[in-house]
Design a protein around this motif. Structure first.
Motif, PDB file in Angstrom:
ATOM      1  N   ALA A 295    -108.653 -18.716 -31.817  1.00  0.00           N
ATOM      2  CA  ALA A 295    -108.377 -17.405 -32.562  1.00  0.00           C
ATOM      3  C   ALA A 295    -109.727 -16.746 -33.470  1.00  0.00           C
ATOM      4  CB  ALA A 295    -107.348 -17.412 -33.325  1.00  0.00           C
ATOM      5  N   ALA A 296    -110.241 -17.831 -34.097  1.00  0.00           N
ATOM      6  CA  ALA A 296    -111.503 -17.470 -34.972  1.00  0.00           C
ATOM      7  C   ALA A 296    -112.546 -16.992 -34.001  1.00  0.00           C
ATOM      8  CB  ALA A 296    -111.854 -18.564 -35.806  1.00  0.00           C
ATOM      9  N   THR A 297    -112.951 -17.664 -32.797  1.00  0.00           N
ATOM     10  CA  THR A 297    -113.862 -17.560 -32.021  1.00  0.00           C
ATOM     11  C   THR A 297    -113.586 -16.178 -31.406  1.00  0.00           C
ATOM     12  OG1 THR A 297    -114.377 -19.699 -31.462  1.00  0.00           O
ATOM     13  CG2 THR A 297    -115.045 -18.172 -29.870  1.00  0.00           C
ATOM     14  N   MET A 298    -112.446 -15.932 -30.744  1.00  0.00           N
ATOM     15  CA  MET A 298    -111.825 -14.485 -30.318  1.00  0.00           C
ATOM     16  C   MET A 298    -112.367 -13.328 -31.345  1.00  0.00           C
ATOM     17  SD  MET A 298    -110.509 -13.527 -27.538  1.00  0.00           S
ATOM     18  CE  MET A 298    -109.788 -11.930 -26.523  1.00  0.00           C
ATOM     19  N   LEU A 299    -111.876 -13.594 -32.680  1.00  0.00           N
ATOM     20  CA  LEU A 299    -112.285 -12.400 -33.667  1.00  0.00           C
ATOM     21  C   LEU A 299    -113.561 -12.230 -33.721  1.00  0.00           C
ATOM     22  CD1 LEU A 299    -110.347 -10.681 -35.479  1.00  0.00           C
ATOM     23  CD2 LEU A 299    -110.886 -12.584 -37.257  1.00  0.00           C
ATOM     24  N   VAL A 300    -114.392 -13.198 -33.718  1.00  0.00           N
ATOM     25  CA  VAL A 300    -115.906 -13.028 -34.051  1.00  0.00           C
ATOM     26  C   VAL A 300    -116.594 -12.343 -32.755  1.00  0.00           C
ATOM     27  CG1 VAL A 300    -118.198 -14.177 -34.102  1.00  0.00           C
ATOM     28  CG2 VAL A 300    -116.230 -14.912 -35.597  1.00  0.00           C
ATOM     29  N   GLN A 301    -115.836 -12.536 -31.596  1.00  0.00           N
ATOM     30  CA  GLN A 301    -116.377 -11.974 -30.281  1.00  0.00           C
ATOM     31  C   GLN A 301    -116.034 -10.473 -30.146  1.00  0.00           C
ATOM     32  OE1 GLN A 301    -114.722 -14.531 -27.058  1.00  0.00           O
ATOM     33  NE2 GLN A 301    -116.398 -15.824 -27.505  1.00  0.00           N
TER      34      GLN A 301
END
Length: 312
Positions: free
Chosen positions: A161-167
């Motif tokens: 989820a964190a990676t998706m948000l940063v992207q």
């Protein structure tokens, strides 16, 4: 105790790419998330992830509902993950059928490379018939405190989820919050006879694990922890707590892990009773109560662990 709208929390520190405070507007966040709005899996697509309305879910208002909600200045989002489910036994049976046909046609058994290709072919053929399962992840951003909280039961799901948000959000950087005193060391001290900070009390659940090659585990549930037996495990048995149930100010109960994850969150029923408009406002009242309590609990917990670890 009643469940909060968040069941678990993994806490990240927000920052800009240059280490400066992150300062996007609500509109900029909405625009960023809208570029990765959730779309269900296509026929042969094994996995799909994207943002949905935190208030309405996937289909709210025809899929046009806001993807970020601001409740009392706290920003709430929801990531939806959909995955096709293919039982391994079904895939294996289809691969065996394809391998048998190949052997009959060529006169020889498929080699390792061909077997891999057959498996890929089998999966591709079965995906349109597969069942799908969905899981959503609540994401909460406190821009004033520069913190991000992800409601995930595992570090892997939180990281996804964190990676998706940063992207999705340009210029955003995240790092896990770490404390000067490790949760394991603090929980060990509290169980060994020390008292936790005044805002916290130890409840009746914990898990103790040895650090040697045996990795032996002792679990207590609905059991008093201020006993000689528990202290013996910690002081002379060489075991460290990996999970410990705590209550904050008599209002919020949770389980703290040795990796600083907060699990099994629940809140005193009286807090919901106090929100007389809850039945009318629903989402807004739940969100206000949850974020209002947890915004205070998180800094108290970090302080109980000797503060946040400074990073270069």
């Amino acid at each position: 105790m009643a469940l909060l709208m968040f069941k678990n929390l993994v806490v990240y520190r927000l920052s800009g790419l240059g280490g400066e405070p992150w300062g996007a507007t609500l509109t900029e966040v909405e625009d960023g998330l809208s570029k990765a709005r959730f779309v269900p899996c296509m026929a042969t697509q094994p996995l799909s992830a994207g943002w949905v309305s935190p208030r309405h879910g996937e289909g709210g208002e025809g899929g046009t509902a806001p993807l970020v909600e601001s409740i009392g200045g706290q920003w709430l989002m929801r990531l939806m993950v959909e995955q096709k489910v293919l039982p391994s036994a079904v895939v294996k049976r289809r691969v065996e059928e394809l391998a048998k046909k190949s052997e009959q046609a060529t006169g020889r058994k498929p080699g390792k490379r061909h077997a891999k290709e057959l498996k890929e072919e089998a999966v591709l053929a079965l995906l349109p018939q597969a069942f799908t399962k969905q899981a959503s992840v609540n994401v909460w951003m406190d821009t004033k405190a520069q913190l991000l909280m992800i409601d995930a039961s595992s570090a892997k799901r939180a990281e996804e989820a964190a990676t998706m948000l940063v992207q999705s959000l340009e210029g955003l950087a995240l790092r896990l919050v770490q404390t000067t005193l490790s949760p394991a060391a603090a929980m060990t001290a509290w169980l060994a006879g020390g008292e936790p900070p005044s805002a916290f009390s130890v409840d009746r659940e914990c898990e103790l694990k040895s650090a040697d090659e045996m990795k032996s585990v002792v679990r207590y549930a609905r059991h008093p922890l201020d006993t000689e037996e528990v202290r013996a495990h910690v002081l002379s048995g060489g075991k460290q707590p990996t999970r410990l149930a705590l209550t904050w100010k008599g209002r919020v109960s949770f389980v703290l892990t040795d990796t600083l994850q907060i699990k099994k969150l629940s809140v005193d029923d009286g807090l919901f009773d106090a929100g007389s408009s809850r039945a009318d406002e629903g989402f807004d009242a739940d969100a206000a109560i949850a974020t209002g309590e947890l915004r205070q609990l998180i800094p108290d917990l970090v302080a109980a662990l000797d503060g946040e670890l400074a990073t270069a």
